[in-house]
Structure formats: C-alpha cells, structure tokens
Design a protein around this motif. Structure first.
Motif, PDB file in Angstrom:
ATOM      1  N   LYS A 186      35.661  23.360  31.003  1.00  0.00           N
ATOM      2  CA  LYS A 186      37.109  23.201  31.125  1.00  0.00           C
ATOM      3  C   LYS A 186      37.525  23.597  32.537  1.00  0.00           C
ATOM      4  CE  LYS A 186      41.552  24.676  29.186  1.00  0.00           C
ATOM      5  NZ  LYS A 186      42.233  25.568  28.200  1.00  0.00           N
ATOM      6  N   VAL A 187      37.992  22.606  33.315  1.00  0.00           N
ATOM      7  CA  VAL A 187      38.265  22.810  34.738  1.00  0.00           C
ATOM      8  C   VAL A 187      39.770  22.970  34.977  1.00  0.00           C
ATOM      9  CG1 VAL A 187      37.957  21.876  37.063  1.00  0.00           C
ATOM     10  CG2 VAL A 187      36.243  21.415  35.293  1.00  0.00           C
ATOM     11  N   GLU A 188      40.120  23.944  35.833  1.00  0.00           N
ATOM     12  CA  GLU A 188      41.522  24.190  36.154  1.00  0.00           C
ATOM     13  C   GLU A 188      41.623  24.767  37.561  1.00  0.00           C
ATOM     14  OE1 GLU A 188      45.348  26.655  34.275  1.00  0.00           O
ATOM     15  OE2 GLU A 188      43.303  26.999  33.541  1.00  0.00           O
ATOM     16  N   ARG A 189      42.651  24.365  38.287  1.00  0.00           N
ATOM     17  CA  ARG A 189      42.932  24.978  39.582  1.00  0.00           C
ATOM     18  C   ARG A 189      43.979  26.069  39.380  1.00  0.00           C
ATOM     19  NH1 ARG A 189      41.534  24.657  44.553  1.00  0.00           N
ATOM     20  NH2 ARG A 189      42.953  25.134  46.262  1.00  0.00           N
ATOM     21  N   ILE A 190      43.706  27.249  39.889  1.00  0.00           N
ATOM     22  CA  ILE A 190      44.580  28.378  39.628  1.00  0.00           C
ATOM     23  C   ILE A 190      44.910  29.124  40.916  1.00  0.00           C
ATOM     24  CG2 ILE A 190      43.644  28.681  37.299  1.00  0.00           C
ATOM     25  CD1 ILE A 190      42.132  31.147  38.363  1.00  0.00           C
ATOM     26  N   LYS A 191      46.031  29.841  40.887  1.00  0.00           N
ATOM     27  CA  LYS A 191      46.372  30.851  41.871  1.00  0.00           C
ATOM     28  C   LYS A 191      46.439  32.173  41.130  1.00  0.00           C
ATOM     29  CE  LYS A 191      49.014  27.975  45.116  1.00  0.00           C
ATOM     30  NZ  LYS A 191      50.317  27.816  45.824  1.00  0.00           N
ATOM     31  N   SER A 192      45.623  33.110  41.538  1.00  0.00           N
ATOM     32  CA  SER A 192      45.508  34.354  40.778  1.00  0.00           C
ATOM     33  C   SER A 192      45.443  35.555  41.707  1.00  0.00           C
ATOM     34  CB  SER A 192      44.250  34.315  39.895  1.00  0.00           C
ATOM     35  OG  SER A 192      44.052  35.545  39.240  1.00  0.00           O
ATOM     36  N   SER A 193      46.001  36.669  41.242  1.00  0.00           N
ATOM     37  CA  SER A 193      45.862  37.928  41.982  1.00  0.00           C
ATOM     38  C   SER A 193      44.553  38.624  41.640  1.00  0.00           C
ATOM     39  CB  SER A 193      47.045  38.853  41.684  1.00  0.00           C
ATOM     40  OG  SER A 193      47.163  39.074  40.292  1.00  0.00           O
ATOM     41  N   ALA A 194      43.961  38.270  40.508  1.00  0.00           N
ATOM     42  CA  ALA A 194      42.708  38.919  40.120  1.00  0.00           C
ATOM     43  C   ALA A 194      41.973  38.073  39.084  1.00  0.00           C
ATOM     44  CB  ALA A 194      42.975  40.317  39.559  1.00  0.00           C
ATOM     45  N   VAL A 195      40.681  37.874  39.323  1.00  0.00           N
ATOM     46  CA  VAL A 195      39.795  37.229  38.355  1.00  0.00           C
ATOM     47  C   VAL A 195      38.562  38.099  38.213  1.00  0.00           C
ATOM     48  CG1 VAL A 195      38.356  35.215  37.848  1.00  0.00           C
ATOM     49  CG2 VAL A 195      40.590  34.899  38.916  1.00  0.00           C
ATOM     50  N   ALA A 196      38.177  38.402  36.988  1.00  0.00           N
ATOM     51  CA  ALA A 196      36.984  39.206  36.747  1.00  0.00           C
ATOM     52  C   ALA A 196      36.147  38.551  35.657  1.00  0.00           C
ATOM     53  CB  ALA A 196      37.361  40.628  36.339  1.00  0.00           C
ATOM     54  N   ILE A 197      34.839  38.673  35.798  1.00  0.00           N
ATOM     55  CA  ILE A 197      33.901  38.139  34.810  1.00  0.00           C
ATOM     56  C   ILE A 197      32.933  39.261  34.456  1.00  0.00           C
ATOM     57  CG2 ILE A 197      32.194  36.361  34.302  1.00  0.00           C
ATOM     58  CD1 ILE A 197      33.477  34.669  36.523  1.00  0.00           C
ATOM     59  N   SER A 198      32.853  39.587  33.168  1.00  0.00           N
ATOM     60  CA  SER A 198      32.063  40.731  32.741  1.00  0.00           C
ATOM     61  C   SER A 198      30.814  40.309  31.980  1.00  0.00           C
ATOM     62  CB  SER A 198      32.900  41.661  31.855  1.00  0.00           C
ATOM     63  OG  SER A 198      33.296  41.006  30.661  1.00  0.00           O
ATOM     64  N   ASN A 199      29.810  41.149  32.053  1.00  0.00           N
ATOM     65  CA  ASN A 199      28.585  40.992  31.277  1.00  0.00           C
ATOM     66  C   ASN A 199      28.888  41.449  29.853  1.00  0.00           C
ATOM     67  OD1 ASN A 199      25.953  40.914  30.299  1.00  0.00           O
ATOM     68  ND2 ASN A 199      25.325  42.788  31.348  1.00  0.00           N
ATOM     69  N   ASN A 200      29.283  40.485  29.002  1.00  0.00           N
ATOM     70  CA  ASN A 200      29.778  40.696  27.639  1.00  0.00           C
ATOM     71  C   ASN A 200      31.223  41.214  27.651  1.00  0.00           C
ATOM     72  OD1 ASN A 200      27.665  39.953  25.616  1.00  0.00           O
ATOM     73  ND2 ASN A 200      26.449  41.330  26.903  1.00  0.00           N
ATOM     74  N   LEU A 201      31.945  40.867  26.594  1.00  0.00           N
ATOM     75  CA  LEU A 201      33.370  41.180  26.509  1.00  0.00           C
ATOM     76  C   LEU A 201      33.610  42.686  26.423  1.00  0.00           C
ATOM     77  CD1 LEU A 201      34.474  38.400  24.014  1.00  0.00           C
ATOM     78  CD2 LEU A 201      35.562  38.819  26.234  1.00  0.00           C
ATOM     79  N   TYR A 202      34.638  43.134  27.120  1.00  0.00           N
ATOM     80  CA  TYR A 202      35.029  44.535  27.039  1.00  0.00           C
ATOM     81  C   TYR A 202      35.533  44.852  25.638  1.00  0.00           C
ATOM     82  CZ  TYR A 202      35.065  44.445  32.163  1.00  0.00           C
ATOM     83  OH  TYR A 202      34.738  44.314  33.486  1.00  0.00           O
ATOM     84  N   GLY A 203      35.242  46.061  25.191  1.00  0.00           N
ATOM     85  CA  GLY A 203      35.772  46.526  23.925  1.00  0.00           C
ATOM     86  C   GLY A 203      37.151  47.146  24.110  1.00  0.00           C
ATOM     87  N   PRO A 204      37.937  47.257  23.043  1.00  0.00           N
ATOM     88  CA  PRO A 204      39.291  47.816  23.137  1.00  0.00           C
ATOM     89  C   PRO A 204      39.292  49.334  23.041  1.00  0.00           C
ATOM     90  CG  PRO A 204      38.865  47.079  20.899  1.00  0.00           C
ATOM     91  CD  PRO A 204      37.627  46.738  21.689  1.00  0.00           C
ATOM     92  N   GLY A 205      40.364  49.940  23.562  1.00  0.00           N
ATOM     93  CA  GLY A 205      40.605  51.355  23.344  1.00  0.00           C
ATOM     94  C   GLY A 205      39.881  52.301  24.273  1.00  0.00           C
ATOM     95  N   HIS A 206      39.277  51.786  25.344  1.00  0.00           N
ATOM     96  CA  HIS A 206      38.554  52.664  26.262  1.00  0.00           C
ATOM     97  C   HIS A 206      38.451  51.999  27.631  1.00  0.00           C
ATOM     98  CE1 HIS A 206      35.233  49.917  25.534  1.00  0.00           C
ATOM     99  NE2 HIS A 206      35.167  50.268  24.266  1.00  0.00           N
ATOM    100  N   LEU A 207      37.810  52.679  28.571  1.00  0.00           N
ATOM    101  CA  LEU A 207      37.561  52.101  29.887  1.00  0.00           C
ATOM    102  C   LEU A 207      36.912  50.715  29.735  1.00  0.00           C
ATOM    103  CD1 LEU A 207      36.081  55.215  31.743  1.00  0.00           C
ATOM    104  CD2 LEU A 207      38.211  54.060  32.326  1.00  0.00           C
ATOM    105  N   PRO A 208      37.023  49.860  30.757  1.00  0.00           N
ATOM    106  CA  PRO A 208      36.483  48.499  30.628  1.00  0.00           C
ATOM    107  C   PRO A 208      34.955  48.452  30.654  1.00  0.00           C
ATOM    108  CG  PRO A 208      37.400  48.840  32.820  1.00  0.00           C
ATOM    109  CD  PRO A 208      37.768  50.045  32.027  1.00  0.00           C
TER     110      PRO A 208
END
Length: 322
Positions: A186-208
């Motif tokens: 899925k291709v999209e052109r974006i303007k962003s202040s921040a993009v991050a890609i993590s090794n597996n999804l972050y869990g909720p309720g704690h540090l990333p």
C-alpha cells in the motif's frame, strides 16, 4: 553450557559497578547451574571489536554482554544467524531490548534469571540489510539524537537529563519529512514529523518495547501532526504506553516497508537502535523471524509451548536448554 561474558566497563551502570563483585557473582551463579563461564572486561572503545572477534567462535554456546543499548545492538548484529546465543546483562539507560526479552533490570536478579534460563530464537528487524533489535526511525527522533550528541553527560542520570533536554529542544521546531512509504504494497506519499518502525509491535502500558519478540511483524508508527503541543502530548503518551489512545498516531503492522526519500540532507537523518544513521534514497525495512538466538529467563511468557516447543526440543542440540 560454555558462557563467555564481556563486560563493557565504560558502559551504562557498569561504570559505577564493582566489577570484581559482579565477576564473582556471575561465576558463582552460572557454576551452580553446571555451566563453564569466563568473564572478560573491555574498554568501551574496544567492546565492538571484541564482540565481533568472539561471535564466530565454535567453542562457546553463549556470548553474554554487559553494557548499554549500543553494546547490545552491536552484539545482536554480530551474532544474528549464528549458533552462539546472545545473553544480555542490562546496564544501559533504557534497556529496551532486555525489557522485551523479560530479563530483570536489577543486575543480581538478571544474573540469577539467566543462569537458570533457556535459549530460544527471536525476531530481528532489517533496514537495507543492516539489523536492528528495537527501532528504526526518521524525523523527530533523529533530530532529538542530533541535539543530544551536543550535550555533555558522564553518567546514566546525566544521559537521561541530556535526553530530556534534547526532546524539548527538538520539539521547539518540528521537522517535516516528505516520504513515499509502501507498507506491504500500500503506497502513499506523506508529510510527517516522525515515522518509526519497530521490531515487533510495542505493548501498551509501558515504555516503547515489544511484549512478544517472536511476533513476526514490524510495527509502523506515523505522526502527521505538526502542532507542537499535540506532538509533545504524543511523545509523553508514547513514553508511558498510552499511544494506542492518541488520535495523532497512526499504527499498523507489516512485514515489509519501503521508504523513498528525496530530500537534500541524508547524513544523520535516521536513527537505528538509538544511533544516528544515513537516510538513503530508498530504504527497505523487513522482519527476519527467529533470526537471533538468545539466552532468556525460563519463565518468559513468549517462550514456545506445546507442539512448537516439542519440535524445537527434538531438533535442538542438547546444550540449547539449561
């Protein structure tokens, strides 16, 4: 098992730790569980070379590194795809990968948990064939790290204060990065202040950090908001694990992400595992399932069970389990 320990005496909390005491603790705990252990100390400037030198050895089962997040990332990169397992003695500022592996942050507790632990395989992220254990990011995170590089600090607390200052400095003038991003086709052109890609999804309720380091997916996080107050609120929400409820963060999972960048500045415009990196014209980010062998606590909740565990046991070398 045969364990080689490399302690970065200039890394993180080890700079202020009695290394004679720690070395004796390591030997006592691992020998009680029937392992052979050798402890070596390295200066910070020599730790990466020492890791690379020992990574290809065939006479050890585990390379256990003690130091900050940079030391851990270097060790994971060197050991990826090999037969030697990575052990982590968390001695950094954030210890995000150690948290993901559920290794206790208290040093004596970590030593005890690893001495009675087991080995398993976890995922690695890759960007243009360069590995990362935690995150690859462009935009605000890179600007924050650039600011932090110019702030002197000499301790873990000092680094935390320098990071806090750098965050506020970076937020005063938000970056806007223009990218073409392809997320699983899925291709999209974006303007962003921040993009991050993590090794597996972050869990909720704690540090990333990821709750499941064997999840087999990338986490993709895009902030399109350019209002300073709202981005500051998002930054705080990420740090305390409330990012899922923040409307200014778009979150997806993916197996492959391609980023095209046509900006003028490429040097130090990306961050890989906390270190500044080149932002190429084209960056391909992928997940490599079960690419890194690690030593982890035996009660880690992500360990395989049932038929998967039985299949691994049937094919594993007897030294793979402690």
């Amino acid at each position: 098992m045969k364990i080689l320990v490399l302690l970065n005496r200039d890394g993180g909390t080890l700079k202020t730790t009695d290394l004679d005491w720690l070395s004796e603790l390591l030997r006592d705990e691992f020998q009680v569980h029937g392992h052979e252990i050798t402890v070596e100390r390295c200066a910070g400037k020599g730790i990466v070379e020492a890791i690379r030198r020992h990574a290809s050895r065939n006479d050890i089962d585990v390379l256990l590194v003690g130091g900050g997040d940079g030391t851990v990332s270097a060790a994971a990169s060197a050991l990826m795809g090999g037969s030697v397992a990575l052990g982590i003695l968390p001695a950094g500022t954030m210890n995000l990968f150690a948290r993901s592996l559920q290794i206790p942050l208290d040093i004596p507790q970590a030593v005890a948990a690893l001495a009675s632990g087991t080995t398993t395989e976890v995922d690695m992220g890759m960007v243009n064939d360069e590995p990362f254990v935690h995150q690859y990011a462009v935009g605000l995170h890179a600007r924050m790290v650039r600011f932090r590089e110019h702030i002197a600090y000499g301790s873990r607390i000092g680094k935390m204060w320098a990071t806090t200052r750098a965050v506020f400095l970076a937020l005063r003038r938000l970056p806007v990065v223009e990218l073409t991003i392809d997320i699983d086709g899925k291709v999209e052109r974006i303007k962003s202040s921040a993009v991050a890609i993590s090794n597996n999804l972050y869990g909720p309720g704690h540090l990333p950090f990821a709750d499941n380091p064997r999840g087999g997916v990338l986490g993709v996080y895009v902030c399109r908001q350019r209002n300073m107050r709202r981005v500051m609120k998002l930054t705080m929400d990420i740090l305390v694990g409330r990012w899922r409820g923040n409307p200014d963060l778009e979150v997806q999972s993916a197996h492959r992400v391609e980023i095209a960048y046509s900006g003028r500045n490429h040097s130090n415009r990306a961050v890989r595992d906390g270190e500044l990196d080149l932002l190429d014209d084209r960056s391909i980010v992928e997940i490599k399932p079960l690419a890194l062998k690690v030593l982890v606590p035996s009660d880690a909740t992500y360990l395989p069970h049932g038929s998967e565990a039985a299949a691994q046991t049937a094919t594993a070398h007897p030294a793979d389990a402690i």
